[in-house]
Design a protein around this motif. Structure first.
Motif, short mmCIF file in Angstrom:
data_model
loop_
_atom_site.label_atom_id
_atom_site.label_comp_id
_atom_site.label_asym_id
_atom_site.label_seq_id
_atom_site.Cartn_x
_atom_site.Cartn_y
_atom_site.Cartn_z
N ALA A 112 -10.41 33.35 -41.53
CA ALA A 112 -10.46 32.16 -40.68
C ALA A 112 -10.94 32.50 -39.28
O ALA A 112 -11.70 31.75 -38.67
N ALA A 113 -10.53 33.66 -38.75
CA ALA A 113 -10.94 34.05 -37.41
C ALA A 113 -12.43 34.38 -37.36
O ALA A 113 -13.14 34.00 -36.43
N VAL A 114 -12.93 35.12 -38.36
CA VAL A 114 -14.34 35.50 -38.38
C VAL A 114 -15.23 34.26 -38.48
O VAL A 114 -16.29 34.19 -37.84
N LEU A 115 -14.81 33.26 -39.26
CA LEU A 115 -15.61 32.05 -39.42
C LEU A 115 -15.47 31.08 -38.24
O LEU A 115 -16.14 30.05 -38.23
N SER A 116 -14.62 31.42 -37.27
CA SER A 116 -14.39 30.49 -36.16
C SER A 116 -15.56 30.40 -35.20
O SER A 116 -15.56 29.54 -34.32
N PHE A 117 -16.59 31.28 -35.35
CA PHE A 117 -17.75 31.16 -34.47
C PHE A 117 -18.52 29.88 -34.78
O PHE A 117 -19.32 29.42 -33.97
N ILE A 118 -18.29 29.29 -35.96
CA ILE A 118 -18.83 27.96 -36.28
C ILE A 118 -17.70 26.97 -36.04
O ILE A 118 -16.67 27.04 -36.71
N PRO A 119 -17.83 26.05 -35.10
CA PRO A 119 -16.72 25.14 -34.78
C PRO A 119 -16.17 24.42 -36.01
O PRO A 119 -16.94 23.89 -36.82
N TYR A 120 -14.87 24.47 -36.15
CA TYR A 120 -14.10 23.78 -37.19
C TYR A 120 -14.26 24.39 -38.58
O TYR A 120 -13.46 24.08 -39.47
N VAL A 121 -15.28 25.22 -38.82
CA VAL A 121 -15.46 25.77 -40.15
C VAL A 121 -14.36 26.78 -40.46
O VAL A 121 -13.77 26.78 -41.54
N GLY A 122 -14.06 27.65 -39.49
CA GLY A 122 -13.04 28.65 -39.73
C GLY A 122 -11.68 28.05 -40.00
O GLY A 122 -11.00 28.43 -40.95
N VAL A 123 -11.29 27.08 -39.18
CA VAL A 123 -9.97 26.48 -39.37
C VAL A 123 -9.92 25.64 -40.64
O VAL A 123 -8.89 25.57 -41.32
N LEU A 124 -11.04 25.00 -41.01
CA LEU A 124 -11.04 24.19 -42.23
C LEU A 124 -10.97 25.07 -43.47
O LEU A 124 -10.13 24.84 -44.36
N ILE A 125 -11.84 26.08 -43.55
CA ILE A 125 -11.83 26.94 -44.74
C ILE A 125 -10.55 27.78 -44.79
O ILE A 125 -9.87 27.85 -45.82
N GLY A 126 -10.23 28.42 -43.65
CA GLY A 126 -9.01 29.22 -43.64
C GLY A 126 -7.76 28.38 -43.83
O GLY A 126 -6.85 28.76 -44.58
N GLY A 127 -7.72 27.22 -43.15
CA GLY A 127 -6.55 26.36 -43.31
C GLY A 127 -6.41 25.82 -44.71
O GLY A 127 -5.29 25.77 -45.26
N ALA A 128 -7.52 25.38 -45.31
CA ALA A 128 -7.45 24.86 -46.68
C ALA A 128 -7.01 25.96 -47.65
O ALA A 128 -6.18 25.72 -48.55
N THR A 129 -7.54 27.17 -47.49
CA THR A 129 -7.13 28.27 -48.37
C THR A 129 -5.66 28.61 -48.17
O THR A 129 -4.91 28.81 -49.15
N ALA A 130 -5.22 28.68 -46.91
CA ALA A 130 -3.82 29.02 -46.64
C ALA A 130 -2.88 27.95 -47.18
O ALA A 130 -1.83 28.27 -47.77
N ILE A 131 -3.22 26.68 -46.98
CA ILE A 131 -2.35 25.61 -47.48
C ILE A 131 -2.33 25.60 -49.00
O ILE A 131 -1.28 25.37 -49.63
N GLY A 132 -3.51 25.86 -49.62
CA GLY A 132 -3.52 25.93 -51.08
C GLY A 132 -2.65 27.05 -51.60
O GLY A 132 -1.88 26.86 -52.57
N VAL A 133 -2.73 28.22 -50.98
CA VAL A 133 -1.88 29.34 -51.40
C VAL A 133 -0.41 29.03 -51.12
O VAL A 133 0.48 29.38 -51.92
N ALA A 134 -0.13 28.35 -49.99
CA ALA A 134 1.27 27.99 -49.68
C ALA A 134 1.82 27.01 -50.70
O ALA A 134 2.99 27.13 -51.12
#
Length: 401
Positions: free
Chosen positions: A236-258
């Motif tokens: 999620a941090a590495v993808l954060s150089f693209i606005p909102y992409v890092g938090v969306l992909i990382g957040g969706a993956t984290a919530i899915g795993v949670a």
């Protein structure tokens, strides 16, 4: 004689074409040197600061190299194995997560995924194929990456090149400045400063943002006990150089795993959501404005286009050089737009022609010209006398009235 603009453009175009051909033909051979130059460029401000603190240039470079090597070894030994292990485990677990999600939706909302429906069949096929395909893709990427960057280039050539370039960086920049065409040197210096400002603002600023976010996401997710939390946080941090992409992909993956791991424990699911929400708030309101906001950065779409184009043309070498080339092209594009707005093609008015050569006017005391005419008249009479010709009154030069 001044070189015509058309001929100068031809020369610069030929130089650019030769550079691209060299990158295409010698891509893998020059890759360690490009990486070494990039490392030296990033660390030069640190060396300059240590010099201002009282260290000699060579001692500053030695200290920086020692610390950088320690950090590199720590990352290779401590972080990379964890990332690879968690990435592989997440890829292997993904089909089970998708199947469990499909079963849950089918049980609670059967009208959304009817038996034998297109969406349900597609999800089933996706879950069955992910185990094999994602593993193959990951293995292929790792193998290709290992083929592109050999261990010798990574561990020997890059540090050596970075050390010597960092040691001679200021002298090298001064030498390049002396080689600039004198007519265009001020413009080229200004463009170079703008490119450095844009590139340093993105690479150094965004790199610091990624480091802060990666530390926050990975440690916080590990503290709440989320499986694969370290890998998800770094991703999620590495993808954060693209606005909102890092938090969306990382957040969706984290919530899915949670949801898969903490089902029935809404407190921990809410904690995962809060981690990403807090990270997004801090990034948007503090990190980006304070760290990157003062620089002329690179637009994410422009950066993605550069990565795609240069990566497809020159492989991994093109992807490494995409960021500095994108910064340079962005500055040159803004420079061209400014010149276009000043041109007659944009304004509709012809530009004034260049003034002619200046006329030298010499101011002399009054009577100087009259004295020169008398002297000329006297010399003319002497010449006629010597020639045996009587002087004629009409032949005498006239003095100005």
């Amino acid at each position: 004689m001044r070189v015509p603009v058309q001929k100068q453009l031809i020369w610069w175009g030929v130089a650019l074409a030769l550079l691209l051909i060299v990158m295409w033909l010698l891509g893998q051979a020059i890759l360690p040197f490009i990486l070494g130059a990039g490392v030296a460029y990033l660390l030069d401000p640190v060396a300059d600061r240590l010099e201002r603190a009282g260290l000699s240039r060579i001692m500053a470079v030695v200290l920086i190299t020692f610390v950088a090597m320690l950090l590199f070894v720590a990352v290779i030994l401590l972080i990379v194995p964890v990332l690879l292990r968690q990435a592989t485990a997440l890829i292997n677990t993904a089909p089970d997560m998708i199947e469990q999600a499909r079963a849950f939706v089918s049980a609670r909302f059967p009208e959304l995924l009817p038996e034998g429906g297109t969406i349900g069949t597609a999800l089933t096929d996706l879950g069955a194929a992910m185990g094999d395909q994602l593993t193959n893709v990951a293995q292929t990427l790792l193998n290709s990456f290992g083929g592109m960057i050999s261990a010798v280039a990574l561990l020997v050539i890059v540090p050596v090149v970075a050390f010597y370039l960092l040691l001679d960086w200021d002298r090298m920049v001064a030498q390049i400045d002396r080689l600039l065409p004198r007519e265009h040197a001020p413009v080229l210096r200004d463009l170079s400063r703008q490119i450095d400002h844009a590139l340093s603002g993105f690479v150094r600023g965004q790199g610091l943002v990624i480091l802060i976010l990666g530390t926050w996401y990975s440690l916080a997710l590990m503290l709440v006990g989320l499986p694969f939390g370290f890998f998800i946080g770094i991703m999620a941090a590495v993808l954060s150089f693209i606005p909102y992409v890092g938090v969306l992909i990382g957040g969706a993956t984290a919530i899915g795993v949670a949801l898969f791991s903490f089902w029935g424990e809404p407190v921990w699911i809410g904690a995962v959501i809060a981690i990403f929400a807090l990270g997004q708030i801090v990034e948007g309101n503090y990190l980006q404005p304070k760290i990157v906001g003062g620089h002329v950065g690179l637009h994410p779409v422009w950066l993605l286009l550069a990565l795609s184009v240069f990566g497809s043309l020159f492989g991994f070498v093109g992807m490494v050089a995409a960021v500095p080339l994108a910064a340079a092209l962005g500055v040159l594009a803004r420079f061209g737009i400014e010149r276009y707005r000043e041109s007659a093609f944009y304004t509709g008015q012809s530009t004034p022609s260049d003034p002619g050569p200046p006329v030298l006017v010499e101011l002399v005391p009054r009577g100087t010209l009259e004295g020169q005419l008398r002297e000329a008249h006297l010399q003319a009479d002497i010449g006629r006398v010597k020639a045996g010709v009587a002087p004629q009154p009409n032949d005498r030069p006239r003095t100005p009235s």
